[in-house]
Design a protein around this motif. Structure first.
Motif: not given
Length: 84
Positions: A45, A47-49, A51-53, A55-56
């Protein structure tokens, strides 16, 4: 992954992505296999957060630490732990 079983508490440490550690401290009465399963689910769970952080884009106005923060932190740590 690193696991250490103590007499009262145990610790489970796992690397998430390239720079994040997941640290879990739990009672030694809990079976290590259960903790490993739960930690793997949490890692999936997170890992998705992460990756998103990554990219921000950074905010235009980033807060910075005030002048003298490092010295004040050093003084606080010295008062807690002595001059190690």
């Amino acid at each position: 992954m690193l696991f250490h079983q103590g007499s009262g508490q145990s610790i489970h440490i796992a690397l998430l992505g390239e720079r994040t550690l997941q640290v879990s401290v739990f009672a030694s009465s809990i079976k290590p296999g259960m903790i490993q399963v739960l930690c793997m689910e949490l890692a999936h769970q997170m890992e998705g957060l992460l990756v998103e952080a990554a990219r921000r884009a950074p905010a235009e106005t980033q807060q910075t630490l005030g002048a003298g923060f490092s010295e004040a932190m050093k003084d606080q740590l010295d008062s807690l732990f002595g001059n190690l």
